[in-house]
Design a protein around this motif. Structure first.
Motif, short mmCIF file in Angstrom:
data_model
loop_
_atom_site.label_atom_id
_atom_site.label_comp_id
_atom_site.label_asym_id
_atom_site.label_seq_id
_atom_site.Cartn_x
_atom_site.Cartn_y
_atom_site.Cartn_z
N LEU A 79 2.87 -3.64 -3.74
CA LEU A 79 3.87 -3.23 -4.41
C LEU A 79 4.48 -4.49 -4.93
O LEU A 79 5.55 -4.32 -5.75
N TYR A 80 4.07 -5.63 -4.87
CA TYR A 80 4.43 -6.84 -5.26
C TYR A 80 3.65 -7.62 -6.06
O TYR A 80 2.39 -7.67 -5.70
N PRO A 81 4.05 -8.47 -6.94
CA PRO A 81 3.10 -9.28 -7.75
C PRO A 81 2.39 -10.40 -6.75
O PRO A 81 2.80 -10.74 -5.77
N ARG A 82 1.01 -10.72 -7.17
CA ARG A 82 0.39 -11.70 -6.42
C ARG A 82 0.89 -13.17 -6.27
O ARG A 82 0.86 -13.95 -5.37
N PHE A 136 16.55 -5.82 -17.62
CA PHE A 136 15.67 -5.22 -18.24
C PHE A 136 14.78 -5.99 -19.22
O PHE A 136 13.58 -5.65 -19.57
N ALA A 137 15.86 -6.80 -19.95
CA ALA A 137 14.96 -7.51 -21.25
C ALA A 137 13.98 -8.58 -20.34
O ALA A 137 13.18 -9.18 -21.36
N GLN A 138 13.85 -8.73 -19.09
CA GLN A 138 12.96 -9.63 -18.72
C GLN A 138 11.71 -9.20 -18.62
O GLN A 138 10.69 -9.92 -18.14
N ALA A 139 11.33 -7.79 -18.73
CA ALA A 139 10.10 -7.19 -18.50
C ALA A 139 9.18 -7.64 -19.24
O ALA A 139 9.21 -7.94 -20.52
N LYS A 140 8.01 -8.02 -18.56
CA LYS A 140 6.70 -8.55 -19.45
C LYS A 140 6.04 -7.52 -20.33
O LYS A 140 5.49 -7.99 -21.31
N GLY A 141 6.20 -6.18 -20.15
CA GLY A 141 5.71 -5.12 -20.89
C GLY A 141 6.35 -3.89 -20.48
O GLY A 141 7.49 -3.79 -20.22
N PRO A 142 5.54 -2.79 -20.30
CA PRO A 142 5.85 -1.50 -19.88
C PRO A 142 6.53 -1.78 -18.32
O PRO A 142 7.17 -0.87 -18.15
N MET A 144 7.67 -4.46 -15.26
CA MET A 144 8.59 -5.72 -15.19
C MET A 144 7.66 -6.96 -15.06
O MET A 144 7.75 -7.87 -15.64
N PHE A 145 6.47 -6.72 -14.09
CA PHE A 145 5.32 -7.80 -14.21
C PHE A 145 4.10 -7.21 -14.54
O PHE A 145 4.06 -6.48 -15.79
N ASP A 146 3.20 -7.52 -14.28
CA ASP A 146 1.92 -7.36 -14.71
C ASP A 146 1.67 -5.81 -14.61
O ASP A 146 0.47 -5.32 -15.31
N LYS A 147 1.90 -5.32 -13.52
CA LYS A 147 1.39 -4.05 -12.95
C LYS A 147 2.73 -3.10 -12.29
O LYS A 147 3.68 -3.86 -12.02
#
Length: 198
Positions: A79-82, A136-142, A144-147
């Motif tokens: 549930l969290y980035p690596r 919200f503007a910090q999101a990397k893509g769809p 917040m992080f890679d997944k």
């Protein structure tokens, strides 16, 4: 494993989404929080008298954040980035959502009903919205992080609440809000939760 959830409980929805994200499917115990005497029913399962609560064997995990952490441990940290710094940021954002935006949440109660667009912003609500835009503007893509992860589950419900009140962000913040609103997992969760309240 049983997850105690309440009608119109945004924190129940967040825990529910996180369970689905890591393919945990607890049995649901639904409590109508609009029914007189609901507190006594909640207390049968949750010593805090609040939802959500997770019943696991002979112990209870209370509070959405603790439940998400439990799900994270059950899923080898899914549930969290690596990456450590991103993981810390994700937890920080989840905790800010958990304890923040009080004025916005008070002024815009969660609902599935159609609401007139919010036109009256007092200073404190505007401050909340400005902070949300920055996040919200910090999101990397769809996501917040890679997944997709816990932070997206937490903010997806916020994105939905904003949309209900006609608050549509612009720029990169708007891109993230729209991606969350288009997220199939959020759409499926909302569809399920509408039945909880029917």
């Amino acid at each position: 494993m049983q997850l105690v959830v309440g009608t119109l409980s945004t924190w129940s929805l967040r825990a529910f989404i996180c369970a689905r994200l890591v393919n945990i499917q607890p049995d649901l115990i639904l409590i109508d929080l609009e029914k007189p005497g609901y507190k006594a029913e909640v207390l049968k399962y949750s010593p805090t008298g609040l939802v959500p609560a997770l019943l696991v064997d002979d112990f209870v995990v209370c509070d959405s954040l603790a439940i998400v952490e439990y799900f994270n441990e059950c899923s080898d940290g899914a549930l969290y980035p690596r990456e450590q710094s991103e993981r810390a940021q994700a937890r920080s954002l989840c905790m800010e959502m958990h304890s923040g935006f009080v004025s916005l949440r008070s002024r815009c109660p969660f609902t599935f009903e159609k609401i007139e667009p919010l036109a009256d912003f007092n200073g404190v609500i505007q401050e909340d919205i400005e902070r949300i835009k920055v996040i919200f503007a910090q999101a990397k893509g769809p996501f917040m992080f890679d997944k997709a992860g816990a932070v997206d589950a937490f903010f997806a419900i916020l994105a939905f609440r904003l949309d209900i009140y006609g608050i549509c962000l612009d720029g990169k913040a708007g891109d993230y809000q729209r991606s969350l609103l288009d997220w199939p997992l959020l759409k499926n969760t909302v569809a399920s939760a509408r039945h909880w309240s029917s």
